[in-house]
Every structure is written in C-alpha cells, then in structure tokens.
Design a protein around this motif. Sequence first.
Motif, short mmCIF file in Angstrom:
data_model
loop_
_atom_site.label_atom_id
_atom_site.label_comp_id
_atom_site.label_asym_id
_atom_site.label_seq_id
_atom_site.Cartn_x
_atom_site.Cartn_y
_atom_site.Cartn_z
N TRP A 110 -0.73 -3.12 -16.62
CA TRP A 110 -1.45 -4.13 -15.83
C TRP A 110 -0.45 -4.98 -15.03
N ARG A 111 0.68 -5.30 -15.64
CA ARG A 111 1.73 -6.07 -14.94
C ARG A 111 2.25 -5.28 -13.75
N ARG A 112 2.42 -3.97 -13.93
CA ARG A 112 2.91 -3.14 -12.82
C ARG A 112 1.92 -3.14 -11.66
N CYS A 113 0.64 -3.10 -11.97
CA CYS A 113 -0.38 -3.05 -10.91
C CYS A 113 -0.57 -4.39 -10.22
N THR A 114 -0.53 -5.46 -10.99
CA THR A 114 -0.85 -6.77 -10.42
C THR A 114 0.37 -7.53 -9.93
N GLY A 115 1.54 -6.98 -10.09
CA GLY A 115 2.74 -7.69 -9.66
C GLY A 115 3.37 -7.12 -8.41
N SER A 116 2.74 -6.11 -7.81
CA SER A 116 3.34 -5.49 -6.63
C SER A 116 3.12 -6.35 -5.38
N GLN A 117 4.01 -6.17 -4.43
CA GLN A 117 3.89 -6.89 -3.16
C GLN A 117 2.60 -6.49 -2.44
N GLU A 118 2.22 -5.22 -2.58
CA GLU A 118 0.99 -4.75 -1.95
C GLU A 118 -0.23 -5.48 -2.51
N GLN A 119 -0.27 -5.65 -3.82
CA GLN A 119 -1.39 -6.35 -4.45
C GLN A 119 -1.39 -7.81 -4.07
N LEU A 120 -0.23 -8.44 -4.05
CA LEU A 120 -0.15 -9.85 -3.68
C LEU A 120 -0.62 -10.07 -2.25
N GLU A 121 -0.23 -9.18 -1.34
CA GLU A 121 -0.68 -9.28 0.04
C GLU A 121 -2.20 -9.11 0.13
N ALA A 145 -8.04 -14.17 0.24
CA ALA A 145 -8.19 -15.63 0.19
C ALA A 145 -8.22 -16.23 1.59
N GLN A 146 -7.48 -15.63 2.51
CA GLN A 146 -7.42 -16.14 3.88
C GLN A 146 -8.46 -15.49 4.79
N LYS A 147 -9.29 -14.63 4.22
CA LYS A 147 -10.38 -13.95 4.94
C LYS A 147 -9.85 -13.19 6.15
N ARG A 148 -8.84 -12.37 5.89
CA ARG A 148 -8.25 -11.53 6.93
C ARG A 148 -7.96 -10.16 6.34
N ARG A 149 -7.67 -9.21 7.21
CA ARG A 149 -7.30 -7.87 6.75
C ARG A 149 -5.86 -7.92 6.24
N PRO A 150 -5.58 -7.19 5.15
CA PRO A 150 -4.19 -7.18 4.65
C PRO A 150 -3.27 -6.37 5.58
N VAL A 151 -2.04 -6.79 5.63
CA VAL A 151 -1.02 -6.05 6.37
C VAL A 151 -0.34 -5.15 5.35
N ARG A 152 -0.61 -3.85 5.44
CA ARG A 152 -0.07 -2.89 4.48
C ARG A 152 1.29 -2.41 4.95
N LYS A 153 2.27 -2.50 4.06
CA LYS A 153 3.64 -2.09 4.41
C LYS A 153 4.07 -0.88 3.59
N GLY A 154 3.23 -0.42 2.68
CA GLY A 154 3.52 0.75 1.88
C GLY A 154 4.65 0.55 0.89
N TYR A 155 4.61 -0.54 0.16
CA TYR A 155 5.66 -0.85 -0.81
C TYR A 155 5.75 0.20 -1.85
#
Length: 59
Positions: free
Chosen positions: A32-43, A49-59
């Motif tokens: 669960w830590r691996r899944c929820t701690g990635s930069q992709e998940q944080l973005e 929260a900001q009501k926008r599309r995520p910018v995916r960088k393929g971390y």
Amino acid sequence: MFAAIEEVWRESERLTFAEAMRRIADRGFRPWRRCTGSQEQLEGARAFAQKRRPVRKGY
C-alpha cells in the motif's frame, strides 16, 4: 497495482476489520505504501483536489 491489492487483501484476512482499516490509514501495509507514495499518485490526488486533469509523467 492488482498484485499490491491482492497482497494487502491476503495480509488483512487475518486481521479484524478495524485493524485492517487502521493499517491502511497508517500506510502499514508495504504494498500500500508503494502504491500511495508514488509521484504519479500524488499528482493524481493534487489534480483531483484542484479539479484539473493530472499531468502524467510516467514515473
């Protein structure tokens, strides 16, 4: 992602519901830590929260 979910499910089978939920909230399951701690998940969370599309960088 599915492998991590399955691993958490297997680990949580022997716990009470309350204990499993506490470990999820505290990020007490290693997969669960691996899944929820990635930069992709944080973005994704920030974008939601900001009501926008995520910018995916393929971390």
